[in-house]
Design an enzyme around this catalytic site. Sequence first.
Site, PDB file in Angstrom:
ATOM      1  N   TYR A  65       0.840  -1.208   0.000  1.00 40.34           N
ATOM      2  CA  TYR A  65       0.000   0.000   0.000  1.00 40.34           C
ATOM      3  C   TYR A  65       0.870   1.250   0.000  1.00 40.34           C
ATOM      4  O   TYR A  65       1.903   1.312   0.679  1.00 40.34           O
ATOM      5  CB  TYR A  65      -0.892  -0.026   1.230  1.00 40.34           C
ATOM      6  CG  TYR A  65      -2.079   0.901   1.176  1.00 40.34           C
ATOM      7  CD1 TYR A  65      -2.977   0.845   0.114  1.00 40.34           C
ATOM      8  CD2 TYR A  65      -2.326   1.805   2.194  1.00 40.34           C
ATOM      9  CE1 TYR A  65      -4.093   1.679   0.066  1.00 40.34           C
ATOM     10  CE2 TYR A  65      -3.441   2.644   2.164  1.00 40.34           C
ATOM     11  CZ  TYR A  65      -4.318   2.577   1.093  1.00 40.34           C
ATOM     12  OH  TYR A  65      -5.416   3.408   1.055  1.00 40.34           O
ATOM     13  N   HIS A  80       6.227  -5.458  10.662  1.00 45.65           N
ATOM     14  CA  HIS A  80       5.691  -5.494   9.296  1.00 45.65           C
ATOM     15  C   HIS A  80       6.844  -5.327   8.316  1.00 45.65           C
ATOM     16  O   HIS A  80       7.128  -4.229   7.823  1.00 45.65           O
ATOM     17  CB  HIS A  80       4.668  -4.378   9.127  1.00 45.65           C
ATOM     18  CG  HIS A  80       3.834  -4.525   7.897  1.00 45.65           C
ATOM     19  ND1 HIS A  80       3.004  -5.608   7.668  1.00 45.65           N
ATOM     20  CD2 HIS A  80       3.692  -3.712   6.810  1.00 45.65           C
ATOM     21  CE1 HIS A  80       2.404  -5.459   6.508  1.00 45.65           C
ATOM     22  NE2 HIS A  80       2.806  -4.331   5.956  1.00 45.65           N
ATOM     23  N   ASP A  95       3.942  -7.654  14.374  1.00 45.87           N
ATOM     24  CA  ASP A  95       3.346  -6.847  13.321  1.00 45.87           C
ATOM     25  C   ASP A  95       2.016  -6.268  13.808  1.00 45.87           C
ATOM     26  O   ASP A  95       1.080  -7.017  14.119  1.00 45.87           O
ATOM     27  CB  ASP A  95       3.122  -7.706  12.080  1.00 45.87           C
ATOM     28  CG  ASP A  95       2.802  -6.896  10.831  1.00 45.87           C
ATOM     29  OD1 ASP A  95       2.406  -5.724  10.962  1.00 45.87           O
ATOM     30  OD2 ASP A  95       2.957  -7.451   9.722  1.00 45.87           O
ATOM     31  N   SER A  97       2.401  -7.434   2.063  1.00 36.37           N
ATOM     32  CA  SER A  97       1.361  -6.587   2.648  1.00 36.37           C
ATOM     33  C   SER A  97       0.160  -6.541   1.706  1.00 36.37           C
ATOM     34  O   SER A  97      -0.448  -7.583   1.428  1.00 36.37           O
ATOM     35  CB  SER A  97       1.936  -5.211   2.965  1.00 36.37           C
ATOM     36  OG  SER A  97       1.054  -4.468   3.769  1.00 36.37           O
ATOM     37  N   GLN A  98      -0.219  -5.370   1.205  1.00 40.48           N
ATOM     38  CA  GLN A  98      -1.293  -5.312   0.209  1.00 40.48           C
ATOM     39  C   GLN A  98      -0.997  -6.282  -0.933  1.00 40.48           C
ATOM     40  O   GLN A  98      -1.888  -6.994  -1.414  1.00 40.48           O
ATOM     41  CB  GLN A  98      -1.404  -3.898  -0.350  1.00 40.48           C
ATOM     42  CG  GLN A  98      -2.294  -3.758  -1.576  1.00 40.48           C
ATOM     43  CD  GLN A  98      -2.200  -2.367  -2.185  1.00 40.48           C
ATOM     44  OE1 GLN A  98      -3.078  -1.549  -2.009  1.00 40.48           O
ATOM     45  NE2 GLN A  98      -1.106  -2.106  -2.896  1.00 40.48           N
TER      46      GLN A  98
END
Length: 314
Positions: free
Chosen positions: A91, A296, A266, A181-182
């Site tokens: 993201y 993260h 995270d 992630s995204q």
Amino acid sequence: MNAIEKRIDSLYHYIADSTAQPDLDQFWEQTLRLNDGGVPYRREELQTPMQTEVSKLIFEAHDGTPIHGWYLLPPQPIRKPCPCIVIYHGYHGSKGAPEDFAHWLLMGFAVYAIDVRGQGGETGNLAPQSFGMTSGWLTQGILDKHECYYKHITLDALRAIRVAAEQPEIDEERMFVMGTSQGGGLALITAALSTQVRGAVANVPNMCHMDFGILNSTSSLQEAAKFVTIFPDKLEQVMQTLSYFDIINLADRITVPVLCSVGLKDLICMPEAIFAAYNRLHSKDKTMEVYPFMGHALGNGQNRKAYEFMKRLL
């Protein structure tokens, strides 16, 4: 069993309730038709300092948005009809620069790395919306599953696989998806919805157990939480919309091999959210790399583990 082992063991036994709506399958059957037919694209070879072929590969999304991506081929001596990794970024990110992917080329893979629409790259966003949104992209169309931003980026991610597989240098039987992630969430949802994916690498994936995330995480789901704070009467609509794109509700469709990673510290893509999806996967070949002291981030050595995972499948 020490505290770390106990924590990990509890996550492997964590089961989240499904939030799937009755028309989930019907929705995706209808939505995937938007990608039927040919995908217009253009490929432009570029001159770069890299000693291998680099092209800009731009395709047209279902709504006409041009989606930009780097198409990279391994050096000529190891080039054959080669396996390809379609890569989705995190993201606020972008497809980056061609040299960011040089290590995969040296391992013999072609790479197609695309922008996620509207974020930090060259790609815009032509999707319409009929209601306001908070800052960021997540809440665009969040009151309607047919307008939802997640719908558009999922269809883009699926088209990218098709476009990459059409390139003459690519072995379409050896297509992989990867992201962090995204991007990890997109890797999982494309593995659920595409028949062209050989395996998926999802590092600290988002889009998992989103009802938990909107309440607890510091991820992009904070944008949805802010939206509901402004429009408290819309909470039920928001949660229903997100459910159509939540990996926990699509995990039973994922049967290809999957490599996941998670950091126990995270706060963005929280361990409970990731394990909630992982524990529901129907893949008989799935691995979770657990990093107890990481947040993260990509764990040390995770790229090598991803390479070994994909090479084994080849």
